[in-house]
Design an enzyme around this catalytic site. Structure first.
Site, PDB file in Angstrom:
ATOM      1  N   ASN A 221      -5.776  -0.055  24.674  1.00 63.55           N
ATOM      2  CA  ASN A 221      -6.519   1.035  24.111  1.00 63.55           C
ATOM      3  C   ASN A 221      -7.811   1.006  24.553  1.00 63.55           C
ATOM      4  OD1 ASN A 221      -8.009  -0.347  21.972  1.00 63.55           O
ATOM      5  ND2 ASN A 221      -6.099  -0.554  21.104  1.00 63.55           N
ATOM      6  N   ASP A 290      -0.312  -0.806  17.323  1.00 65.78           N
ATOM      7  CA  ASP A 290       0.671  -1.031  16.157  1.00 65.78           C
ATOM      8  C   ASP A 290       1.981  -1.578  16.712  1.00 65.78           C
ATOM      9  OD1 ASP A 290      -1.142  -0.113  14.046  1.00 65.78           O
ATOM     10  OD2 ASP A 290      -0.985   1.800  14.972  1.00 65.78           O
ATOM     11  N   PRO A 318       2.531  -7.422  13.498  1.00 63.00           N
ATOM     12  CA  PRO A 318       2.068  -7.680  12.307  1.00 63.00           C
ATOM     13  C   PRO A 318       0.629  -7.040  11.950  1.00 63.00           C
ATOM     14  CG  PRO A 318       1.781  -9.416  13.777  1.00 63.00           C
ATOM     15  CD  PRO A 318       2.525  -8.466  14.262  1.00 63.00           C
ATOM     16  N   ASP A 319       0.520  -6.649  10.635  1.00 62.61           N
ATOM     17  CA  ASP A 319      -0.867  -6.123  10.255  1.00 62.61           C
ATOM     18  C   ASP A 319      -1.624  -7.407   9.912  1.00 62.61           C
ATOM     19  OD1 ASP A 319      -2.899  -4.825   8.690  1.00 62.61           O
ATOM     20  OD2 ASP A 319      -1.984  -2.984   8.503  1.00 62.61           O
ATOM     21  N   PHE A 336     -11.544  -1.554   8.966  1.00 58.19           N
ATOM     22  CA  PHE A 336     -12.183  -0.406  10.017  1.00 58.19           C
ATOM     23  C   PHE A 336     -11.030   0.668   9.861  1.00 58.19           C
ATOM     24  CE2 PHE A 336     -16.488  -0.614  11.910  1.00 58.19           C
ATOM     25  CZ  PHE A 336     -16.906  -1.812  11.121  1.00 58.19           C
ATOM     26  N   LYS A 350      -6.766   4.610   3.400  1.00 56.79           N
ATOM     27  CA  LYS A 350      -6.333   3.352   4.084  1.00 56.79           C
ATOM     28  C   LYS A 350      -6.946   2.018   3.392  1.00 56.79           C
ATOM     29  CE  LYS A 350      -6.117   3.846   8.417  1.00 56.79           C
ATOM     30  NZ  LYS A 350      -6.298   4.218   9.987  1.00 56.79           N
ATOM     31  N   LYS A 354      -4.507  -0.982   2.559  1.00 57.79           N
ATOM     32  CA  LYS A 354      -4.511  -2.385   2.946  1.00 57.79           C
ATOM     33  C   LYS A 354      -4.970  -3.072   1.938  1.00 57.79           C
ATOM     34  CE  LYS A 354      -4.563  -1.111   7.606  1.00 57.79           C
ATOM     35  NZ  LYS A 354      -4.081  -1.744   8.783  1.00 57.79           N
TER      36      LYS A 354
HETATM   37  N1  CTP Z   1      -5.516  -3.810  11.603  1.00 53.98           N
HETATM   38  C1  CTP Z   1      -5.115  -4.885  11.911  1.00 53.98           C
HETATM   39  N2  CTP Z   1      -3.767  -5.013  12.179  1.00 53.98           N
HETATM   40  C2  CTP Z   1      -2.885  -4.325  12.658  1.00 53.98           C
HETATM   41  C3  CTP Z   1      -3.398  -2.954  12.725  1.00 53.98           C
HETATM   42  C4  CTP Z   1      -4.632  -2.613  11.901  1.00 53.98           C
HETATM   43  O1  CTP Z   1      -5.572  -5.998  11.193  1.00 53.98           O
HETATM   44  N3  CTP Z   1      -1.812  -4.531  13.457  1.00 53.98           N
HETATM   45  C5  CTP Z   1      -6.509  -3.473  11.089  1.00 53.98           C
HETATM   46  C6  CTP Z   1      -7.630  -2.866  11.958  1.00 53.98           C
HETATM   47  O2  CTP Z   1      -8.558  -3.960  12.531  1.00 53.98           O
HETATM   48  C7  CTP Z   1      -8.476  -1.958  10.919  1.00 53.98           C
HETATM   49  C8  CTP Z   1      -7.669  -1.596  10.233  1.00 53.98           C
HETATM   50  O3  CTP Z   1      -6.408  -2.412  10.067  1.00 53.98           O
HETATM   51  O4  CTP Z   1      -9.431  -2.900  10.394  1.00 53.98           O
HETATM   52  C9  CTP Z   1      -7.134  -0.092  10.221  1.00 53.98           C
HETATM   53  O5  CTP Z   1      -6.450  -0.193  11.396  1.00 53.98           O
HETATM   54  P1  CTP Z   1      -5.835   1.220  11.784  1.00 53.98           P
HETATM   55  O6  CTP Z   1      -5.045   0.935  13.165  1.00 53.98           O
HETATM   56  O7  CTP Z   1      -7.151   2.352  12.058  1.00 53.98           O
HETATM   57  O8  CTP Z   1      -4.843   1.718  10.710  1.00 53.98           O
HETATM   58  P2  CTP Z   1      -3.270   1.792  10.831  1.00 53.98           P
HETATM   59  O9  CTP Z   1      -2.967   0.980   9.450  1.00 53.98           O
HETATM   60  O10 CTP Z   1      -2.778   1.269  11.959  1.00 53.98           O
HETATM   61  O11 CTP Z   1      -3.123   3.196  10.335  1.00 53.98           O
HETATM   62  P3  CTP Z   1      -2.917   4.583  11.544  1.00 53.98           P
HETATM   63  O12 CTP Z   1      -2.611   4.024  12.646  1.00 53.98           O
HETATM   64  O13 CTP Z   1      -1.768   5.228  10.732  1.00 53.98           O
HETATM   65  O14 CTP Z   1      -4.050   5.232  11.115  1.00 53.98           O
END
Ligand code: CTP
Length: 413
Positions: A221, A290, A318-319, A336, A350, A354
């Site tokens: 990205n 994601d 993984p998140d 963020f 969010k 989270k």
């Molecule tokens: N994040 C993370 N690991 C992931 C996805 C996100 O640690 N796999 C963290 C990002 O670094 C950021 C926060 O989660 O601090 C929000 O990420 P974002 O991609 O904006 O949110 P999502 O949970 O993916 O939601 P959406 O895509 O629906 O906006």
């Protein structure tokens, strides 16, 4: 020592620096240093030893600094004939760059037989810090006498910038060369930042991730990593020990920050999770993909001539932030959110989803790759906007906000 921060958009705005030069070939870098300090907003008064005048002329330093250079303790231009007293009284710091081995030895003995060492000895220790940028041959730097002297200078209250390592004017390679002008400027800027995170350990993710499709292609990205790198720098300047886990970006590592490079979300997760509990703060700025291709091809995918595009199947990554926030001994977590619309609502949602105490929202497409941004801070108490500014200024503001929350009793997410 409490160091008030003057109000100026420039990082050294309102600061007055006495720049001392002792003898060494690194004096050529001091000319550029004057320029760098001025560009950062400082006014610079140059003081040179006799040996320094052998390497670069006072004429050059006067022309660059715009102020007459002090080279002589008997200089009668000062009305009270006490340049050595007057110079340090109005200064925010005395920076000696280059600081030669001999000059450091003189400092340690409290000698004052020429104007620069006299000035250093006569400075008010509590009000005017002494900063040394050593410059010498590697054998001189390693010599036990120099090691003793450096330790003594630090014990007496001096702060040492560097030295750097690499090629030396004598043709040898090793430790002892003076830092570059921009590095000394950045050390000075950091020196003046309030140490709000002293003793804290901060872990940061930054940049995009890269999810391989085959050995030559992948999905990524537009995240530049600039915000995360700025936070790493700001946290380090505030006294924290900083670890930065970075996706593929072309950014220089902030000084004194430990950097771990990764490519994929899974690698970022695997780097972060074992480290997280040993840190006080976790800031997740990375734009983590994601999804990843369910299986990366081992060889480059070739066109088969049919015109049909290969079908890609995806698995969820993984998140990382949520995983860290679930740890029993989790650090203070800052998430963020890069959104394209409804920033406040998405950021609030969010934060809860989270399970983090602080969520920082920004408008994604508008900020990717740019040097400035504006932020919306959302916590249990409400929202606060940080107006548009360069990312480093915003990062310093965010560090202040985080430090304040660390001092306050933790409100649950
Ligand atoms: N994040 C993370 N690991 C992931 C996805 C996100 O640690 N796999 C963290 C990002 O670094 C950021 C926060 O989660 O601090 C929000 O990420 P974002 O991609 O904006 O949110 P999502 O949970 O993916 O939601 P959406 O895509 O629906 O906006």
């Amino acid at each position: 020592m409490s160091i008030p921060v003057p109000h100026s958009p420039l990082p050294l705005g309102g600061r007055h620096i006495v720049l001392g030069l002792s003898g060494g070939i690194a004096c050529y870098k001091s000319a550029e240093l004057v320029r760098e300090l001025q560009r950062a907003g400082a006014s610079v008064q140059v003081v040179m030893t006799e040996a320094a005048c052998r390497f670069i002329t006072p004429v050059t330093m006067q022309a660059l600094s715009g102020q007459s250079v002090v080279t002589d303790q008997w200089d009668a231009r000062e009305p009270n004939n006490m340049a050595h007293i007057n110079l340090s009284r109005g200064a925010d710091a005395i920076l000696v760059a280059p600081a030669s081995a001999d000059f450091i030895a003189k400092l340690c003995q409290g000698r004052a037989d020429e104007v620069l060492s006299l000035l250093c000895l006569a400075r008010p220790v509590g009000a005017c810090p002494l900063l040394l940028a050593p410059a010498m041959n590697r054998e001189m730097w390693e010599h036990p006498a120099t090691r003793r002297n450096i330790a003594q200078a630090v014990a007496d209250g001096a702060t040492v910038f560097g030295p750097g390592s690499g090629d030396q004017a004598c043709g040898e390679v090793g430790d002892g060369r003076m830092l570059e002008a921009t590095e000394i400027r950045d050390e000075l800027i950091a020196f003046f930042q309030p140490k709000l995170l002293a003793g804290r350990r901060v872990l940061i993710t930054a940049g995009p991730t890269f999810e391989a499709i085959d050995p030559v292609r992948g999905i990524t990205n537009l995240s530049s990593g600039k915000m995360g790198f700025a936070i790493a720098r700001a946290a380090q300047e505030a006294g924290a020990e900083v670890t930065l886990v970075a996706g593929p970006v072309h950014l220089a590592t902030p000084r004194h920050v430990q950097r771990i490079d990764v490519q994929s979300a899974q690698q970022m997760h695997d780097a972060v999770l074992p480290l997280a509990a040993a840190h006080d703060v976790f800031v997740a700025t990375a734009a983590v993909a994601d999804w990843r291709p369910a299986s990366a091809a081992g060889e480059k995918i070739k066109k088969d001539g049919s015109g049909a595009a290969p079908a890609l199947r995806f698995s969820e990554n993984p998140d990382i932030l949520a995983a860290v926030a679930r740890l029993p001994d989790r650090p203070y977590c800052v998430g963020f959110a890069a959104e394209s619309h409804d920033l406040a609502r998405h950021a609030r949602e969010k934060r809860l989803r989270k399970n983090v105490p602080l969520l920082v929202g920004n408008l994604g497409p508008a900020t990717f790759g740019r040097d400035d941004n504006s932020l919306l801070l959302v916590d249990a108490d409400g929202e606060r906007g940080l107006p548009p500014a360069d990312k480093l200024s915003l990062a310093r503001e965010l560090v202040r906000e985080i430090a304040a929350r660390l001092r306050a009793p933790l409100v649950s997410a």
